[in-house]
Design a protein around this motif. Structure first.
Motif, PDB file in Angstrom:
ATOM      1  N   SER A  88      32.417  31.488  31.405  1.00  0.00           N
ATOM      2  CA  SER A  88      32.228  32.787  32.063  1.00  0.00           C
ATOM      3  C   SER A  88      33.147  32.952  33.268  1.00  0.00           C
ATOM      4  O   SER A  88      33.680  34.043  33.504  1.00  0.00           O
ATOM      5  N   VAL A  89      33.333  31.877  34.025  1.00  0.00           N
ATOM      6  CA  VAL A  89      34.220  31.932  35.191  1.00  0.00           C
ATOM      7  C   VAL A  89      35.656  32.202  34.753  1.00  0.00           C
ATOM      8  O   VAL A  89      36.376  33.000  35.373  1.00  0.00           O
ATOM      9  N   ILE A  90      36.098  31.550  33.676  1.00  0.00           N
ATOM     10  CA  ILE A  90      37.452  31.773  33.149  1.00  0.00           C
ATOM     11  C   ILE A  90      37.612  33.228  32.707  1.00  0.00           C
ATOM     12  O   ILE A  90      38.618  33.886  33.018  1.00  0.00           O
ATOM     13  N   ASN A  91      36.612  33.756  31.991  1.00  0.00           N
ATOM     14  CA  ASN A  91      36.656  35.153  31.551  1.00  0.00           C
ATOM     15  C   ASN A  91      36.744  36.108  32.733  1.00  0.00           C
ATOM     16  O   ASN A  91      37.516  37.072  32.722  1.00  0.00           O
ATOM     17  N   PHE A  92      35.925  35.866  33.742  1.00  0.00           N
ATOM     18  CA  PHE A  92      35.897  36.734  34.923  1.00  0.00           C
ATOM     19  C   PHE A  92      37.239  36.700  35.647  1.00  0.00           C
ATOM     20  O   PHE A  92      37.743  37.738  36.087  1.00  0.00           O
ATOM     21  N   THR A  93      37.836  35.519  35.742  1.00  0.00           N
ATOM     22  CA  THR A  93      39.136  35.384  36.403  1.00  0.00           C
ATOM     23  C   THR A  93      40.221  36.146  35.642  1.00  0.00           C
ATOM     24  O   THR A  93      41.035  36.860  36.247  1.00  0.00           O
TER      25      THR A  93
ATOM     26  N   LEU B 127      39.757  38.679  33.672  1.00  0.00           N
ATOM     27  CA  LEU B 127      39.474  40.111  33.827  1.00  0.00           C
ATOM     28  C   LEU B 127      40.042  40.634  35.142  1.00  0.00           C
ATOM     29  O   LEU B 127      40.674  41.701  35.176  1.00  0.00           O
ATOM     30  N   LEU B 128      39.843  39.909  36.226  1.00  0.00           N
ATOM     31  CA  LEU B 128      40.366  40.323  37.527  1.00  0.00           C
ATOM     32  C   LEU B 128      41.890  40.385  37.517  1.00  0.00           C
ATOM     33  O   LEU B 128      42.492  41.345  38.021  1.00  0.00           O
ATOM     34  N   LEU B 129      42.528  39.380  36.923  1.00  0.00           N
ATOM     35  CA  LEU B 129      43.987  39.338  36.868  1.00  0.00           C
ATOM     36  C   LEU B 129      44.535  40.479  36.005  1.00  0.00           C
ATOM     37  O   LEU B 129      45.522  41.123  36.366  1.00  0.00           O
ATOM     38  N   ALA B 130      43.896  40.711  34.845  1.00  0.00           N
ATOM     39  CA  ALA B 130      44.345  41.773  33.945  1.00  0.00           C
ATOM     40  C   ALA B 130      44.187  43.141  34.593  1.00  0.00           C
ATOM     41  O   ALA B 130      45.067  44.000  34.481  1.00  0.00           O
ATOM     42  N   ASN B 131      43.069  43.352  35.276  1.00  0.00           N
ATOM     43  CA  ASN B 131      42.834  44.624  35.956  1.00  0.00           C
ATOM     44  C   ASN B 131      43.854  44.843  37.069  1.00  0.00           C
ATOM     45  O   ASN B 131      44.392  45.951  37.234  1.00  0.00           O
TER      46      ASN B 131
ATOM     47  N   SER C  20      50.660  50.197  35.478  1.00  0.00           N
ATOM     48  CA  SER C  20      50.465  51.507  34.853  1.00  0.00           C
ATOM     49  C   SER C  20      49.567  52.452  35.648  1.00  0.00           C
ATOM     50  O   SER C  20      49.254  53.540  35.174  1.00  0.00           O
ATOM     51  N   LYS C  21      49.118  52.014  36.830  1.00  0.00           N
ATOM     52  CA  LYS C  21      48.232  52.820  37.672  1.00  0.00           C
ATOM     53  C   LYS C  21      46.893  53.105  36.988  1.00  0.00           C
ATOM     54  O   LYS C  21      46.176  54.033  37.346  1.00  0.00           O
ATOM     55  N   THR C  22      46.549  52.281  35.977  1.00  0.00           N
ATOM     56  CA  THR C  22      45.288  52.426  35.270  1.00  0.00           C
ATOM     57  C   THR C  22      44.493  51.154  35.430  1.00  0.00           C
ATOM     58  O   THR C  22      45.015  50.054  35.240  1.00  0.00           O
ATOM     59  N   SER C  23      43.200  51.287  35.796  1.00  0.00           N
ATOM     60  CA  SER C  23      42.378  50.100  35.976  1.00  0.00           C
ATOM     61  C   SER C  23      40.906  50.461  35.832  1.00  0.00           C
ATOM     62  O   SER C  23      40.544  51.638  35.796  1.00  0.00           O
ATOM     63  N   LEU C  24      40.061  49.434  35.745  1.00  0.00           N
ATOM     64  CA  LEU C  24      38.629  49.647  35.645  1.00  0.00           C
ATOM     65  C   LEU C  24      38.039  50.059  36.990  1.00  0.00           C
ATOM     66  O   LEU C  24      37.042  50.764  37.051  1.00  0.00           O
ATOM     67  N   TRP C  25      38.639  49.567  38.076  1.00  0.00           N
ATOM     68  CA  TRP C  25      38.164  49.926  39.415  1.00  0.00           C
ATOM     69  C   TRP C  25      39.345  49.951  40.387  1.00  0.00           C
ATOM     70  O   TRP C  25      40.409  49.516  40.077  1.00  0.00           O
TER      71      TRP C  25
ATOM     72  N   ILE D 207      42.915  50.369  29.341  1.00  0.00           N
ATOM     73  CA  ILE D 207      41.510  50.082  29.631  1.00  0.00           C
ATOM     74  C   ILE D 207      40.931  49.168  28.552  1.00  0.00           C
ATOM     75  O   ILE D 207      40.239  48.174  28.844  1.00  0.00           O
ATOM     76  N   MET D 208      41.227  49.479  27.281  1.00  0.00           N
ATOM     77  CA  MET D 208      40.726  48.658  26.183  1.00  0.00           C
ATOM     78  C   MET D 208      41.333  47.259  26.212  1.00  0.00           C
ATOM     79  O   MET D 208      40.669  46.269  25.881  1.00  0.00           O
ATOM     80  N   LEU D 209      42.591  47.169  26.624  1.00  0.00           N
ATOM     81  CA  LEU D 209      43.255  45.862  26.725  1.00  0.00           C
ATOM     82  C   LEU D 209      42.619  45.014  27.820  1.00  0.00           C
ATOM     83  O   LEU D 209      42.403  43.817  27.646  1.00  0.00           O
ATOM     84  N   ILE D 210      42.308  45.637  28.961  1.00  0.00           N
ATOM     85  CA  ILE D 210      41.654  44.913  30.055  1.00  0.00           C
ATOM     86  C   ILE D 210      40.301  44.368  29.589  1.00  0.00           C
ATOM     87  O   ILE D 210      39.954  43.207  29.835  1.00  0.00           O
ATOM     88  N   LEU D 211      39.530  45.206  28.909  1.00  0.00           N
ATOM     89  CA  LEU D 211      38.228  44.779  28.410  1.00  0.00           C
ATOM     90  C   LEU D 211      38.370  43.654  27.389  1.00  0.00           C
ATOM     91  O   LEU D 211      37.561  42.709  27.371  1.00  0.00           O
ATOM     92  N   ALA D 212      39.396  43.758  26.533  1.00  0.00           N
ATOM     93  CA  ALA D 212      39.627  42.707  25.530  1.00  0.00           C
ATOM     94  C   ALA D 212      40.011  41.396  26.197  1.00  0.00           C
ATOM     95  O   ALA D 212      39.550  40.326  25.802  1.00  0.00           O
ATOM     96  N   LEU D 213      40.863  41.471  27.222  1.00  0.00           N
ATOM     97  CA  LEU D 213      41.264  40.260  27.941  1.00  0.00           C
ATOM     98  C   LEU D 213      40.090  39.649  28.697  1.00  0.00           C
ATOM     99  O   LEU D 213      40.005  38.428  28.838  1.00  0.00           O
TER     100      LEU D 213
END
Length: 302
Positions: free
Chosen positions: A279-284, A286-290, A297-302, A222-228
């Motif tokens: 912001s668009v790059i960050n959002f993209t 985030l979606l890919l990392a999630n 790992s069956k773990t995600s933000l949503w 979860i922390m890695l997804i947020l960092a990415l």
């Protein structure tokens, strides 16, 4: 049916909804309402004309940025700083949390935690002042270098020195604060797993590898997804306080470039376009990392 269920839930948990209301108001006012202003990225914004009255120019400012001589420099510096911060800064609090968890003395653990937490609460202006003072040609670091016979260097005037200084100072500031989450995750691991591992003859390192790390893996992911998701948002406040024209080569990132163009040069539309691109790059990412984390790992933000 849905309205009835929602109404009952609101009545049942009215105090919980009341508690979360200030947070919702904050996000609406400061994170969603300002989204209206992003349309100036597609306009030639003139303050006297207002947002709606300014001329529409489409993707002109994006094209100017992509063709700018600064494009590759700011993208490269942003990615490199974020990558090195992720490579060295992300595992640092995990390692510290694992070490603190193994300490036998509660008093020594509390003292160590307090010392490592403290830099997080120091304001960035003071941190930048400390860094500048330490890295001056007659500062503490150069005094040590000179003591061992080395030549004095003005570190913040050398482009190649900026990245190590930034990454080391980030780790120093955030390592203690980051351990809070991982220590909380470690305390949630069933102690019977450690007892079973001891019975099986597992060493401390094997217990960390086979019990502790798997136990905190969901938190790590979860922390890695947020960092990415924030990988392109290098903390520009510290960079603004530290950098100068002599080190733009390695210190100039997207956020500082937006600051210079928007605040110092009054190119509001151009800086808005660059910020929107970021912001668009960050959002993209985030979606890919999630998505990757959910599959791996069956773990995600949503």
């Amino acid at each position: 049916m849905l309205k009835t269920r929602l109404g009952k839930d609101l009545l049942r948990n009215k105090w919980l909804y009341l508690m979360i209301l200030p947070v919702l108001i904050y996000y609406v006012l400061f994170h969603y309402v300002p989204l209206y202003g992003t349309i100036i990225a597609f306009k030639q914004f003139v303050p006297s004309k207002g947002i709606l009255g300014s001329d529409w120019v489409g993707f002109k400012h994006f094209e100017e940025f992509f063709s700018s001589i600064y494009f590759f420099r700011v993208i490269k510096n942003t990615i490199l700083l974020s990558f090195f911060n992720l490579l060295f800064g992300f595992p640092a609090p995990i390692i510290l949390a694992l070490l603190l968890n193994e300490l036998k003395s509660p008093l020594f653990r509390r003292i160590t935690q307090t010392i490592t937490y403290m830099p997080h609460f120091i304001t960035l202006v003071v941190v930048a002042g400390i860094i500048r003072y330490f890295t001056l040609s007659d500062g503490l670091i150069n005094d040590v270098i000179a003591f061992f016979g080395g030549a004095r260097i003005s570190f913040l005037q050398q482009p190649e020195s900026f990245r190590p200084i930034y990454i080391i100072s980030e780790i120093w500031q955030q390592i203690g604060w980051g351990t809070i989450i991982y220590l909380a995750a470690i305390t949630g691991i069933d102690q019977q797993q450690y007892e079973a591992a001891k019975i099986d003859g597992a060493t401390k390192l094997q217990q960390i590898r086979h019990v502790t790390l798997p136990g905190i893996l969901p938190t790590i992911m979860i922390m890695l997804i947020l960092a990415l998701g924030n990988i392109m948002n290098v903390g520009f406040e510290k960079i603004i306080l530290l950098y100068s024209a002599s080190i733009y080569e390695t210190a100039d990132v997207i956020s500082t470039f937006v600051y210079r163009k928007g605040i110092l040069e009054f190119s509001y539309s151009y800086s808005a376009a660059v910020g929107l691109f970021n912001s668009v790059i960050n959002f993209t990412i985030l979606l890919l990392a999630n998505s990757f984390s959910k599959r791996a790992s069956k773990t995600s933000l949503w």
